[in-house]
Design a protein around this motif. Sequence first.
Motif, short mmCIF file in Angstrom:
data_model
loop_
_atom_site.label_atom_id
_atom_site.label_comp_id
_atom_site.label_asym_id
_atom_site.label_seq_id
_atom_site.Cartn_x
_atom_site.Cartn_y
_atom_site.Cartn_z
N UNK A 51 4.77 -22.02 -6.86
CA UNK A 51 6.06 -22.49 -7.35
C UNK A 51 7.05 -21.33 -7.53
N UNK A 52 8.34 -21.64 -7.57
CA UNK A 52 9.33 -20.61 -7.89
C UNK A 52 9.03 -20.00 -9.24
N UNK A 53 9.17 -18.68 -9.35
CA UNK A 53 8.75 -18.02 -10.59
C UNK A 53 9.56 -18.48 -11.79
N UNK A 89 34.85 -11.81 -6.31
CA UNK A 89 35.93 -12.79 -6.11
C UNK A 89 35.41 -14.21 -5.92
N UNK A 90 34.10 -14.38 -5.96
CA UNK A 90 33.51 -15.70 -5.74
C UNK A 90 33.79 -16.61 -6.93
N UNK A 91 34.36 -17.78 -6.63
CA UNK A 91 34.69 -18.74 -7.69
C UNK A 91 33.91 -20.04 -7.61
N UNK A 92 33.24 -20.28 -6.47
CA UNK A 92 32.45 -21.50 -6.33
C UNK A 92 31.28 -21.23 -5.39
N UNK A 93 30.13 -21.80 -5.73
CA UNK A 93 28.90 -21.57 -4.96
C UNK A 93 28.14 -22.88 -4.82
N UNK A 94 27.67 -23.17 -3.61
CA UNK A 94 26.75 -24.27 -3.36
C UNK A 94 25.34 -23.70 -3.27
N UNK A 95 24.42 -24.26 -4.04
CA UNK A 95 23.06 -23.72 -4.14
C UNK A 95 22.07 -24.65 -3.46
N UNK A 96 21.31 -24.12 -2.51
CA UNK A 96 20.26 -24.85 -1.83
C UNK A 96 19.32 -25.46 -2.86
N UNK A 97 19.09 -26.77 -2.78
CA UNK A 97 18.26 -27.43 -3.79
C UNK A 97 16.77 -27.13 -3.61
N UNK A 101 14.26 -20.53 -8.16
CA UNK A 101 14.23 -19.09 -8.44
C UNK A 101 15.42 -18.40 -7.79
N UNK A 102 15.68 -18.70 -6.53
CA UNK A 102 16.80 -18.07 -5.82
C UNK A 102 18.14 -18.52 -6.40
N UNK A 103 18.22 -19.77 -6.84
CA UNK A 103 19.44 -20.24 -7.49
C UNK A 103 19.69 -19.47 -8.78
N UNK A 104 18.63 -19.26 -9.56
CA UNK A 104 18.77 -18.49 -10.80
C UNK A 104 19.08 -17.03 -10.50
N UNK A 105 18.46 -16.47 -9.45
CA UNK A 105 18.75 -15.09 -9.06
C UNK A 105 20.21 -14.93 -8.67
N UNK A 106 20.75 -15.91 -7.96
CA UNK A 106 22.17 -15.87 -7.60
C UNK A 106 23.03 -15.78 -8.85
N UNK A 107 22.71 -16.58 -9.86
CA UNK A 107 23.48 -16.56 -11.09
C UNK A 107 23.32 -15.24 -11.84
N UNK A 108 22.11 -14.69 -11.84
CA UNK A 108 21.89 -13.39 -12.48
C UNK A 108 22.75 -12.32 -11.82
N UNK A 109 22.76 -12.29 -10.50
CA UNK A 109 23.55 -11.28 -9.79
C UNK A 109 25.04 -11.48 -10.02
N UNK A 244 13.68 -11.46 -18.15
CA UNK A 244 14.53 -11.03 -19.26
C UNK A 244 15.99 -11.38 -19.01
N UNK A 245 16.48 -11.08 -17.83
CA UNK A 245 17.89 -11.37 -17.49
C UNK A 245 18.14 -12.87 -17.44
N UNK A 246 17.22 -13.61 -16.83
CA UNK A 246 17.40 -15.06 -16.73
C UNK A 246 17.39 -15.72 -18.11
#
Length: 270
Positions: A51-53, A89-97, A101-109, A244-246
């Motif tokens: 599973x995603x971490x 400058x990114x104001x909107x993001x579509x996240x692959x469902x 984990x990658x969706x959360x990593x995107x938000x962390x970055x 920790x960041x998440x």
Amino acid sequence: MTIRVGAVNYLNTKPLIYDFETLAPEAELVLDLPSRLADQLAVGDLDVALIPVIEYFRAGDYSLLPDISIATRGPVLSVTLFSRKPWNEIQSVALDVGSRTSAALTQVLLRKRHGVMPRLQPLPLDTPADDLDTDAVLLIGDRAMRACLPGYDYAFDLGREWYEWTGLPFVFAVWAVRPGVDLGNVAWALLECKRRGMRRAGVIAQREAPGLQLDAGFCRRYLTDILHYDLGPKERSGLQHYYTLASELGLAPRGVVLRDYQTTSALATV
């Protein structure tokens, strides 16, 4: 009792389930998306799943099989944020469902590294990324490796972005075990799958490449040079830092620890 095992049906997972049916004929193998596997594990439809971490931390009471993960120490190729704009400058993001984990990593970055908090929306599996009007779109897995998206000026590899920022490996997935489950021989079988799968990366690449419409040589390099399947001290440090960041962003509860699975029955021997 039949042990129900869930794995992702992506190229990057194939070395971890190589020869599984032979090694654990008593178990049932279910192939699905990482997000769906996490849901099935949570409700008890699976006993152990890759599973995603982030879902390991969100559950809070799983244990993990030691020495196995899907990780990278730099570019990952299969997790990409395509963007029309630079990060800040990114104001909107579509996240692959497909992966949380990658969706959360995107938000962390975005939030921790670049200080922006864009609007988020899900990207269903059957929605073409080219048709979106968001500034950026996150794609994962085989879908990401095939995508070009010429309408987006930037293609940010999230494995590279994480490593350049932290200097740590990034762990995308682990084998998580529900509390109270004794895997018996299956625990040994999954570790042996990894050993065999890493040795047979060329065979796996040759077999899987045509269906993915990818070059077999590229697939082999992806499995052997890009990905890492260990869960050593450095991977654990990267995993802990990500958690920790998440958790600071409210993407996972606080106070969860990494706990290794311990079997209560004798493992099989080769």
